[in-house]
Scaffold this motif. Sequence first.
Motif, PDB file in Angstrom:
ATOM      1  N   LEU A  95       0.814  -1.209   0.000  1.00 50.98           N
ATOM      2  CA  LEU A  95       0.000   0.000   0.000  1.00 50.98           C
ATOM      3  C   LEU A  95       0.851   1.264   0.000  1.00 50.98           C
ATOM      4  N   TYR A  96       1.968   1.247   0.736  1.00 47.40           N
ATOM      5  CA  TYR A  96       2.710   2.484   0.986  1.00 47.40           C
ATOM      6  C   TYR A  96       4.010   2.617   0.195  1.00 47.40           C
ATOM      7  N   PHE A  97       4.383   1.592  -0.548  1.00 45.68           N
ATOM      8  CA  PHE A  97       5.605   1.667  -1.355  1.00 45.68           C
ATOM      9  C   PHE A  97       5.524   0.644  -2.479  1.00 45.68           C
ATOM     10  N   ASP A  98       6.455   0.732  -3.396  1.00 50.99           N
ATOM     11  CA  ASP A  98       6.497  -0.164  -4.552  1.00 50.99           C
ATOM     12  C   ASP A  98       7.760  -1.013  -4.522  1.00 50.99           C
ATOM     13  N   TYR A  99       7.763  -2.074  -5.322  1.00 47.79           N
ATOM     14  CA  TYR A  99       8.999  -2.788  -5.600  1.00 47.79           C
ATOM     15  C   TYR A  99       8.942  -3.286  -7.041  1.00 47.79           C
ATOM     16  N   LYS A 100      10.083  -3.291  -7.694  1.00 51.29           N
ATOM     17  CA  LYS A 100      10.108  -3.683  -9.096  1.00 51.29           C
ATOM     18  C   LYS A 100      11.493  -4.203  -9.458  1.00 51.29           C
ATOM     19  N   LYS A 101      11.555  -4.924 -10.566  1.00 59.83           N
ATOM     20  CA  LYS A 101      12.821  -5.442 -11.053  1.00 59.83           C
ATOM     21  C   LYS A 101      13.569  -4.361 -11.817  1.00 59.83           C
ATOM     22  N   THR A 102      14.870  -4.343 -11.616  1.00 59.80           N
ATOM     23  CA  THR A 102      15.726  -3.424 -12.345  1.00 59.80           C
ATOM     24  C   THR A 102      16.188  -4.093 -13.644  1.00 59.80           C
ATOM     25  N   LEU A 103      16.917  -3.360 -14.472  1.00 58.26           N
ATOM     26  CA  LEU A 103      17.397  -3.903 -15.736  1.00 58.26           C
ATOM     27  C   LEU A 103      18.351  -5.078 -15.535  1.00 58.26           C
ATOM     28  N   ASP A 104      19.046  -5.105 -14.401  1.00 57.85           N
ATOM     29  CA  ASP A 104      19.943  -6.230 -14.116  1.00 57.85           C
ATOM     30  C   ASP A 104      19.253  -7.307 -13.291  1.00 57.85           C
ATOM     31  N   ASN A 105      17.906  -7.308 -13.307  1.00 52.35           N
ATOM     32  CA  ASN A 105      17.079  -8.368 -12.721  1.00 52.35           C
ATOM     33  C   ASN A 105      17.142  -8.435 -11.196  1.00 52.35           C
ATOM     34  N   LYS A 106      17.444  -7.320 -10.552  1.00 52.70           N
ATOM     35  CA  LYS A 106      17.379  -7.237  -9.097  1.00 52.70           C
ATOM     36  C   LYS A 106      16.077  -6.545  -8.709  1.00 52.70           C
ATOM     37  N   ILE A 107      15.641  -6.765  -7.479  1.00 49.38           N
ATOM     38  CA  ILE A 107      14.399  -6.138  -7.010  1.00 49.38           C
ATOM     39  C   ILE A 107      14.737  -4.986  -6.083  1.00 49.38           C
ATOM     40  N   ILE A 108      14.200  -3.813  -6.392  1.00 54.51           N
ATOM     41  CA  ILE A 108      14.463  -2.621  -5.594  1.00 54.51           C
ATOM     42  C   ILE A 108      13.150  -2.074  -5.046  1.00 54.51           C
ATOM     43  N   PHE A 109      13.167  -1.646  -3.802  1.00 57.31           N
ATOM     44  CA  PHE A 109      11.999  -1.047  -3.149  1.00 57.31           C
ATOM     45  C   PHE A 109      12.100   0.470  -3.249  1.00 57.31           C
ATOM     46  N   SER A 110      10.962   1.137  -3.398  1.00 56.69           N
ATOM     47  CA  SER A 110      10.981   2.595  -3.494  1.00 56.69           C
ATOM     48  C   SER A 110       9.659   3.173  -3.017  1.00 56.69           C
ATOM     49  N   LEU A 111       9.681   4.452  -2.665  1.00 54.81           N
ATOM     50  CA  LEU A 111       8.459   5.150  -2.282  1.00 54.81           C
ATOM     51  C   LEU A 111       7.548   5.282  -3.494  1.00 54.81           C
ATOM     52  N   LYS A 112       6.255   5.270  -3.260  1.00 54.17           N
ATOM     53  CA  LYS A 112       5.312   5.465  -4.360  1.00 54.17           C
ATOM     54  C   LYS A 112       5.438   6.891  -4.890  1.00 54.17           C
ATOM     55  N   ASN A 113       5.703   7.012  -6.178  1.00 47.74           N
ATOM     56  CA  ASN A 113       5.786   8.326  -6.830  1.00 47.74           C
ATOM     57  C   ASN A 113       6.746   9.278  -6.109  1.00 47.74           C
ATOM     58  N   ASN A 114       7.767   8.664  -5.468  1.00 54.47           N
ATOM     59  CA  ASN A 114       8.769   9.462  -4.753  1.00 54.47           C
ATOM     60  C   ASN A 114       8.113  10.415  -3.737  1.00 54.47           C
ATOM     61  N   ASN A 115       7.097   9.888  -3.041  1.00 54.36           N
ATOM     62  CA  ASN A 115       6.279  10.748  -2.164  1.00 54.36           C
ATOM     63  C   ASN A 115       7.000  11.141  -0.874  1.00 54.36           C
ATOM     64  N   ASP A 116       6.413  12.071  -0.171  1.00 57.39           N
ATOM     65  CA  ASP A 116       6.895  12.461   1.144  1.00 57.39           C
ATOM     66  C   ASP A 116       6.358  11.430   2.141  1.00 57.39           C
ATOM     67  N   TYR A 117       7.220  10.502   2.542  1.00 64.16           N
ATOM     68  CA  TYR A 117       6.745   9.384   3.354  1.00 64.16           C
ATOM     69  C   TYR A 117       6.155   9.839   4.686  1.00 64.16           C
ATOM     70  N   LYS A 118       6.553  10.997   5.190  1.00 66.02           N
ATOM     71  CA  LYS A 118       6.074  11.458   6.491  1.00 66.02           C
ATOM     72  C   LYS A 118       4.582  11.769   6.477  1.00 66.02           C
ATOM     73  N   LYS A 119       4.014  11.952   5.288  1.00 69.94           N
ATOM     74  CA  LYS A 119       2.569  12.174   5.189  1.00 69.94           C
ATOM     75  C   LYS A 119       1.794  10.887   5.453  1.00 69.94           C
ATOM     76  N   TYR A 120       2.436   9.752   5.255  1.00 62.43           N
ATOM     77  CA  TYR A 120       1.760   8.463   5.347  1.00 62.43           C
ATOM     78  C   TYR A 120       2.216   7.649   6.559  1.00 62.43           C
ATOM     79  N   PHE A 121       3.427   7.925   7.017  1.00 66.79           N
ATOM     80  CA  PHE A 121       3.966   7.147   8.138  1.00 66.79           C
ATOM     81  C   PHE A 121       3.256   7.518   9.433  1.00 66.79           C
ATOM     82  N   ASN A 122       2.981   6.498  10.260  1.00 58.14           N
ATOM     83  CA  ASN A 122       2.242   6.714  11.510  1.00 58.14           C
ATOM     84  C   ASN A 122       2.913   5.930  12.643  1.00 58.14           C
TER      85      ASN A 122
END
Length: 210
Positions: A95-122
């Motif tokens: 719900l609060y972040f994404d993960y996807k494969k990179t070009l070298d087939n590794k999985i990286i986690f990232s914020l959704k739309n590079n958002n300000d996480y402090k708006k969602y973190f509780n």
Amino acid sequence: MENKINKKNLAEFLSIPLIEATKIEMAILYLLGEANEKSKKIYKTIIYKFISFLELRATQKYANHFFMMDFVAWEWGSVPYSFMKYVDEYNNTFLYFDYKKTLDNKIIFSLKNNNDYKKYFNWDYFSEIDKKILIEITDFILEDNKTVKELSNIIHEKSRSWQFFWDKRKTKKQNKMNFYLDIKFDNEDEEEKKEIINFYEESCYKNDKY
């Protein structure tokens, strides 16, 4: 190809309460937010180390669990097994972040739309002890740009439990473990120690699917 049939949210997949699944996501969101401010990429193996260090520290500090999470002992350290399955096998979503494969087939986690996480973190999902552990482990993971290998070596050095369960493994594919050998006792007698260990092991998250 995305598996439409098996796609579930984290609570459904792990068969845990939604509030517990949200706590897991919130902890990872905190790590990702702090990493984003340092322009540091977070690969899935770092997430697994992060979860393992949270559990190890919670065990050491108060003989309890940080999450409802199961672990296995692998050569490079402890791995949150069912969570790993959620990421690796079913292409599920968070719900609060994404993960996807990179070009070298590794999985990286990232914020959704590079958002300000402090708006969602509780912080409400965490006890006072949890908050201290979360901050401590996040800082520990991110400081000095530690590599996965360095984090693995630290687990090897710091966790008696990992060494014990890795040594007694039957296969390298899966060996369920917990961190009971890392409980730090404060002059309890032997009966008290046994009671604490029994409570810890009985309260371990159990997922019989894997």
